[in-house]
Motif scaffolding. Structure first.
Motif, PDB file in Angstrom:
ATOM      1  N   ASP A 366       0.826  -1.207   0.000  1.00  0.00           N
ATOM      2  CA  ASP A 366       0.000   0.000   0.000  1.00  0.00           C
ATOM      3  C   ASP A 366       0.855   1.250   0.000  1.00  0.00           C
ATOM      4  O   ASP A 366       2.016   1.243   0.436  1.00  0.00           O
ATOM      5  CB  ASP A 366      -0.909   0.021   1.243  1.00  0.00           C
ATOM      6  N   LYS A 367       0.245   2.335  -0.473  1.00  0.00           N
ATOM      7  CA  LYS A 367       0.871   3.653  -0.465  1.00  0.00           C
ATOM      8  C   LYS A 367       0.133   4.562   0.505  1.00  0.00           C
ATOM      9  O   LYS A 367      -1.083   4.456   0.664  1.00  0.00           O
ATOM     10  CB  LYS A 367       0.821   4.289  -1.857  1.00  0.00           C
ATOM     11  N   ILE A 368       0.892   5.450   1.119  1.00  0.00           N
ATOM     12  CA  ILE A 368       0.329   6.471   2.004  1.00  0.00           C
ATOM     13  C   ILE A 368       0.858   7.822   1.540  1.00  0.00           C
ATOM     14  O   ILE A 368       2.053   8.121   1.691  1.00  0.00           O
ATOM     15  CB  ILE A 368       0.726   6.229   3.478  1.00  0.00           C
ATOM     16  N   SER A 425       5.299  10.059  -0.250  1.00  0.00           N
ATOM     17  CA  SER A 425       4.599   8.798  -0.537  1.00  0.00           C
ATOM     18  C   SER A 425       5.262   7.682   0.255  1.00  0.00           C
ATOM     19  O   SER A 425       6.404   7.308  -0.011  1.00  0.00           O
ATOM     20  CB  SER A 425       4.660   8.480  -2.040  1.00  0.00           C
ATOM     21  N   ASP A 441      -8.231   7.571   8.658  1.00  0.00           N
ATOM     22  CA  ASP A 441      -7.236   8.499   8.126  1.00  0.00           C
ATOM     23  C   ASP A 441      -6.552   9.297   9.232  1.00  0.00           C
ATOM     24  O   ASP A 441      -5.341   9.534   9.182  1.00  0.00           O
ATOM     25  CB  ASP A 441      -7.896   9.457   7.135  1.00  0.00           C
ATOM     26  N   ARG A 469      -4.568   7.230   0.706  1.00  0.00           N
ATOM     27  CA  ARG A 469      -3.901   5.925   0.811  1.00  0.00           C
ATOM     28  C   ARG A 469      -4.696   4.858   0.075  1.00  0.00           C
ATOM     29  O   ARG A 469      -5.892   5.005  -0.168  1.00  0.00           O
ATOM     30  CB  ARG A 469      -3.717   5.528   2.278  1.00  0.00           C
TER      31      ARG A 469
END
Length: 621
Positions: A366-368, A425, A441, A469
């Protein structure tokens, strides 16, 4: 709930049941990601007119998900075009001017992609110290030397010793540790820092492979893939533009959105039901767009069948609509197969295919994205990498749920700021990514801010103004990001999944998958990148021609192909047929007319059609 158990007749020979004569075959594609769109487009270009694409979600593109915020486009899914030489995604983007705005800084060259090749990565410890540049460079050189050794086991047939447990992570960790400890020139403090950096690098490697831990990735199979040469690129207007270009060749009525599939009834015994259990929809009824109000398909008078005809395959949708078809192309992810294979196919898949599904791995990366009012990092910094000093002697990449944030390996700086603003990121993978997905979040933003304060030593870093995200692991239509060769699996599992069903006598005696005949195997390819989704259906559909009314419709054959790091050329030889550019993964979609043995991707007579499970997992990196 309607049942799809059929009362149709069966025969001893699965290849001789339900034959009938007619014109255009009906093809159903399950999934409107890049693989499904490319397959549908190739079919239409080959002259097939009765094509339907069923997409469970309300949008096309699969794990290509571009989100527009302000003037910038952020990629929750596929981001980079990996390699340019012979890469159809690169050529498609270049031909349509999608790369014109790409600056040199967005063309990352190297094994690990960043948003800029300029600047330096800042390695920070949990004590708020920055690791000196010379120490980082020395460790990086050492790590890359050992990484190259991991490729040798497959490529040169080197035996794997028991100490490594056939694990990339175990082998790499021990090799690097031993070299660090044996270095007479480093102080104990420097050695301690380098030992702690091992875990950070292995976290990055885990994200790259989308495994829970790189310890779970097979060492003996790790060299089965190669990169397409050339720079890596970003599409400033969004990777979704590639999806839109593919969809331009597909009439709107072909794609039905919001149409999840419950079950595929694929053998002749459950072909076209004659009893009252289910009633197939009328001709043309399957070709409406339930999600976006698309128009009807072709006239119901065209190609109408006799009521007593049997269908090779019947697709049962979640809304209880039943769609009979001649061919079905299933592009669901390996994650969905792992979760639903017992209910998704009737009859069930053979034991060897089920075993292959279990052995192959798929995980979550996953990306944040964190957006700040002003940057707190210097202009020379292209990433912030987190090194936990207390992990110098750690042998695991697994953390308890309350410490999920320790799996975040770092944050990349999005470049250029004129386009993206001041955005970081972050990357996280494995079970810890699933824990992150369950947090709200506010909680994720708070934890990430505290980490940034701790590692930079700057307690005044403000909370981000906005967070975005991904959540690929909990998405019921994906159940993961992309696949990998898990310890205990290999390319042979892909071959077993690719062996057609129902089995013929020739396929029963052909050995495991394609091993008895090397030329149909898979050429070298980079690991599950997006270009494979585009290449595989196009290459497979290229020899397909619409069946004429005088051609006897062949029986249906099931294949399951879950993509992992593909086989390299050492496991196959080129054939006399067109195999495409170097670095292309062949994924058989279906064949509807006899082909020569030279271009047949299966070791069996090619006078049949195929139901195919051929999802190409791809990097979100």
């Amino acid at each position: 709930m309607q049942s799809c158990e059929s009362s149709g007749d069966s025969a001893d020979d699965p290849l001789s049941r339900g034959l009938r004569r007619r014109g255009q075959p009906r093809v159903v594609v399950i999934g409107a990601g890049l693989a499904g769109l490319a397959a549908a487009r190739a079919l239409l270009q080959q002259g097939f007119t009765d094509v339907t694409v069923l997409e469970a979600s309300r949008h096309i593109g699969g794990r290509v998900q571009s989100v527009r915020l302000g003037h910038a486009t952020f990629e929750l899914g596929a981001t980079w075009i990996h390699g340019s030489h012979g890469n159809p995604v690169y050529h498609l983007a270049e031909a349509n001017g999608l790369l014109e705005e790409t600056t040199d800084g967005e063309r990352s060259v190297g094994r690990i992609s960043h948003y800029s090749k300029n600047g330096v990565a800042c390695y920070l410890t949990n004590r708020g110290r920055r690791i000196p540049k010379d120490v980082v460079e020395e460790f990086s050189d050492l790590y890359n030397e050992v990484y190259n050794l991991t490729q040798e086991f497959f490529r040169h047939g080197k035996p794997v010793n028991a100490e490594s447990q056939n694990s990339v992570g175990v082998f790499t960790r021990e090799k690097v540790r031993n070299r660090i400890r044996d270095d007479p020139d480093d102080t104990e403090a420097t050695k301690r820092l380098k030992l702690a950096m091992i875990q950070q690098y292995l976290k990055v490697e885990s994200c790259e492979s989308s495994s829970h831990s790189i310890d779970e990735v097979s060492l003996s199979a790790f060299g089965e893939w190669t990169e397409i040469p050339g720079a890596h690129h970003i599409i400033p207007s969004g990777f979704v533009r590639v999806v839109e270009l593919l969809a331009e060749g597909i009439p709107p009525h072909v794609i039905q959105l919001g149409k999840p599939v419950r079950c595929i009834h694929w053998d002749q015994a459950s072909a076209r039901p004659r009893g009252p259990e289910i009633e197939p929809c009328g001709e043309g009824d399957h070709n409406h767009n339930t999600g976006e109000g698309g128009q009807r398909g072709e006239s119901s008078q065209q190609g109408r069948r006799d009521e007593d005809e049997q269908w090779p395959v019947v697709v049962e949708c979640e809304d209880c609509e039943v769609i009979p078809a001649d061919h079905v192309i299933v592009t669901v992810s390996l994650g969905v197969l792992k979760r639903q294979y017992t209910s998704f196919f009737r009859p069930g898949l053979p034991t060897e295919k089920v075993a292959a599904i279990h052995r192959l791995g798929i995980g979550t990366t996953d990306k944040i994205f964190l957006e700040f009012e002003e940057p707190f990092w210097g202009p020379e910094c292209n990433s912030l990498q987190f090194v936990w000093e207390d992990e110098a002697e750690s042998c695991t990449l697994t953390y308890p749920p309350e410490l999920w944030y320790r799996k975040i390996c770092g944050f990349d700086v999005l470049y250029p700021p004129e386009r993206y603003g001041h955005v970081l990121s972050g990357w996280i993978c494995g079970e810890e990514a699933l824990v992150m997905e369950r947090c709200d979040d506010e909680a994720v933003a708070e934890i990430c801010t505290e980490m940034l304060r701790q590692f930079t030593g700057n307690p005044n870093i403000p909370k981000p103004r906005r967070i975005l995200r991904s959540a690929w692991g909990s998405n019921p239509y994906f159940r993961g990001s992309y696949s990998y060769t898990q310890v205990g699996s290999s390319g042979a599992d892909v071959e077993k999944l690719a062996k057609p069903l129902p089995y013929t006598e020739s396929s029963k005696t052909a050995g495991d998958g394609l091993q008895g005949r090397r030329e149909p195997a898979v050429p070298a390819a980079s690991p599950s990148h997006v270009h494979l989704l585009l290449l595989s259906p196009c290459r497979c559909c290229s020899p397909v021609r619409p069946r004429t009314a005088s051609t006897t419709p062949p029986p249906m054959v099931l294949c399951s192909l879950a993509s992992v790091r593909p086989l390299v050329s050492s496991r196959c030889t080129e054939t006399s047929s067109s195999r495409g550019p170097e670095g292309v993964l062949t994924a058989v979609v279906f064949l509807t007319e006899p082909l020569t043995r030279d271009c047949c991707p299966f070791p069996c007579p090619c006078t049949r059609s195929f139901l195919v499970v051929c999802r190409m997992e791809f990097y979100l990196l």
